[in-house]
Design an enzyme around this catalytic site. Structure first.
Site, PDB file in Angstrom:
ATOM      1  N   ASP A 121       0.831  -1.203   0.000  1.00 52.51           N
ATOM      2  CA  ASP A 121       0.000   0.000   0.000  1.00 52.51           C
ATOM      3  C   ASP A 121       0.866   1.254   0.000  1.00 52.51           C
ATOM      4  OD1 ASP A 121      -2.332   1.382  -0.044  1.00 52.51           O
ATOM      5  OD2 ASP A 121      -2.887   0.986   2.034  1.00 52.51           O
ATOM      6  N   ASN A 145     -10.621  -3.013  -5.605  1.00 52.72           N
ATOM      7  CA  ASN A 145      -9.852  -2.140  -6.508  1.00 52.72           C
ATOM      8  C   ASN A 145     -10.506  -1.985  -7.883  1.00 52.72           C
ATOM      9  OD1 ASN A 145      -6.595  -3.224  -5.255  1.00 52.72           O
ATOM     10  ND2 ASN A 145      -7.836  -1.478  -4.648  1.00 52.72           N
TER      11      ASN A 145
HETATM   12  C1  IPE Z   1      -1.519   0.085  -3.509  1.00 51.16           C
HETATM   13  O1  IPE Z   1      -1.254   1.445  -3.491  1.00 51.16           O
HETATM   14  C2  IPE Z   1      -1.464  -0.493  -4.888  1.00 51.16           C
HETATM   15  C3  IPE Z   1      -2.662  -1.171  -5.384  1.00 51.16           C
HETATM   16  C4  IPE Z   1      -3.828  -1.198  -4.822  1.00 51.16           C
HETATM   17  C5  IPE Z   1      -2.520  -1.860  -6.629  1.00 51.16           C
HETATM   18  P1  IPE Z   1      -2.465   2.471  -3.487  1.00 51.16           P
HETATM   19  O2  IPE Z   1      -2.827   2.799  -4.899  1.00 51.16           O
HETATM   20  O3  IPE Z   1      -3.576   1.959  -2.660  1.00 51.16           O
HETATM   21  O4  IPE Z   1      -1.776   3.729  -2.822  1.00 51.16           O
HETATM   22  P2  IPE Z   1      -2.471   4.832  -1.902  1.00 51.16           P
HETATM   23  O5  IPE Z   1      -3.162   4.123  -0.778  1.00 51.16           O
HETATM   24  O6  IPE Z   1      -3.436   5.585  -2.746  1.00 51.16           O
HETATM   25  O7  IPE Z   1      -1.326   5.663  -1.430  1.00 51.16           O
HETATM   26 MG    MG Z   2      -4.137   2.293  -0.695  1.00 45.65          MG
END
Ligand code: IPE
Ligand code: MG
Length: 247
Positions: free
Chosen positions: A2, A50
């Site tokens: 994350d 996601n």
């Molecule tokens: C994690 O980083 C990557 C994936 C979910 C693929 P994020 O995209 O959640 O990063 P933040 O939480 O916005 O900083």
């Molecule tokens: Mg994240």
């Protein structure tokens, strides 16, 4: 894994830039884990949730998976790393799905570390699917409901055959599991770090393992105190709990 978005935002760059740098961290951590003798490394690459991100970010992430699978498979082969995956891969774009299946096939004979990718994954969906399979067998009269046991549920999960988690690492300062391997993490040690995933490399991974090595794992039992002669029908510390309902 994350913190990619925040890492990029802190540099006034688009989020996808953070995901790209995150892929570099994946490469580094996979290599480090394999060289340190880790047996299974599970990475939460993309969650069920996601899919709700903006379409361009989802497409960019799928593009990064494609690149990773295309260009890293030979490297993984050289490192004798087997690839497995968990999640609803039917939702992946055709190209990503076939690259994933192809890479898993190509690496299936490797017997070093297992790299387990959670893609389009959610633990509740995984457990629900296992329960559904058991229910079907009950309906067919193959299983007596009274004989449904923990091993049966575990055997129906996408992680079947892999050990339970020993250590869960969550980066970027968040302190939650977010629907990741909920069944398998029942006795896992949890490690939270503020480091954002693109900055999480070899040194940070080793620091997590170092901290893990200091944890006392009791699995719901008690520490054995030899001076008092307390031994144990309860079992010894460091052993997996043996109280699972037998099948
Ligand atoms: C994690 O980083 C990557 C994936 C979910 C693929 P994020 O995209 O959640 O990063 P933040 O939480 O916005 O900083
Ligand atoms: Mg994240």
């Amino acid at each position: 894994m994350d913190g990619n978005g925040r890492w990029a935002r802190g540099r006034f760059m688009p989020r996808i830039w953070g995901h790209k740098r995150g892929a570099d961290s994946v490469r580094e951590v996979v290599k480090c884990a394999a060289s340190m003798g880790v047996k299974v490394l599970s990475l939460f690459a993309f969650s069920d949730e996601n899919w709700g991100r903006p379409q361009d970010e989802v497409s960019a992430l799928m593009g990064l998976f494609d690149q990773y699978l295309q260009f890293e498979t030979d490297q993984l082969l050289k490192q004798n790393i087997r690839l497995r995956f968990m999640g609803n891969i039917d939702r992946l774009p055709e190209k990503t799905r076939s690259l994933l299946l192809g890479a898993a096939q190509k690496l299936s004979a490797c017997d070093g570390m297992t790299l387990n990718l959670a893609v389009s994954y959610g633990a509740r969906a995984e457990i629900t699917e296992a329960v559904r399979a058991i229910a079907r067998n009950v309906r067919e009269g193959i299983i007596d409901p009274e004989h449904v046991c923990e091993s049966m549920v575990a055997g129906g999960l996408a992680s079947a055959g892999m050990p339970d988690l020993d250590l869960v690492i969550r980066t970027s300062g968040e302190q939650r599991l977010s629907n990741f391997m909920l069944w398998q993490s029942s006795y896992a040690e949890l490690y939270f770090t503020k480091v954002l995933w693109p900055d999480f490399g070899k040194a940070a991974f080793k620091a997590a393992l170092e901290e893990f090595s200091t944890r006392q794992r009791r699995f719901g039992l008690v520490s054995v105190e030899p001076a008092l002669g307390v031994s144990s029908s309860l079992g010894r510390m460091g052993e997996e709990p043996s109280g699972k309902t037998p099948c």
